[in-house]
Motif scaffolding. Sequence first.
Motif: not given
Length: 307
Positions: A112-118, A199-214, A231-236
């Motif tokens: 995300s840093t490479i794509l949006y900040l740098l 938000i709670t009734p709906y499935s969230l798409i989140l980064p992997p649990p190892s990352l800060t956002t999750w 509901g769905l784990e996705a990277g990026g």
Amino acid sequence: MASPTPVYYKQNRLKQLRAFCHAAKTGSISEAAEKVFLSQPTVSLQIQALERELETVLFERRGPKITLTPEGKVLFKLSQPLVEGMDKLHETFAAKQDLLESGELNIAAGESTILYLLPAPLKQFMELHPKIRIKLQNVTGGRDGLSRLRADEADIAVGSMLDVPDDIIYKPLITYAPALIVPLDHPLAEKKLITLEDITPYSLILPPPSLTTWRMVDLVFRQHELKLKAGLEAGGWEVIKKYVEMGLGISIVIDVCLTGGEKLVKFPLDDYFQKRTYGIVLRKGKYLSPQAKRFIKVMELGLPKKS
């Protein structure tokens, strides 16, 4: 009066300290030998010479691995900037004469840093210093970036940090806020304000649990005694945004990734989440090359302000 330090030792001190520093960073005599292009016995002898001269033990030896003693940690803190400074003396000298036109800059950053900040500061830096070669290391998570810094595989890292280790310096430069994103035709899209309960009734798409956002999202939901429905784990962020647009779920993202061109509805979540900072990450005591110093200056002056 005789010198307390033998002449031969003074002549070889830099080599011995260089071998010692690499052994301290890698935790291995054999790996240090590879770094300095010497044999393993030679590196062992250099470290033993330091121990005799200083009348102390620098490493605890446990099989093939070694760890610094308290005395070794003191010497490492003192000697590493000296060794790095000597190894980059030529570039530093050239920079002082305004002759810096080449060299290499290694930057560790997440996708995300490479794509949006740098892109903007990189473009400016490359226009100012076209002969400096830049190597972007796409790392996964803050721990990977820190390991690159500690191993001297990166000059600097750029990213977001919540907890700053004792051996790291973090210079936040820009602030972003977490936000909920939903598809255009989602039931929540018509609401004016969003609560966590919405938000709670709906499935969230989140980064992997190892990352800060999750971890951040999970913590906030638990603090409000609500259950997170992942509901769905996705990277990026790009993948997550595209999947939300396709109606595969909703997501909580850091709005650094939102350009305004997405087919999404965005809701601020400032009442629940703290804002996230992004900035420069450095290892304490590390010698900063002239290239790194100039890039940091570009970052400090050139990042767009957004909150």
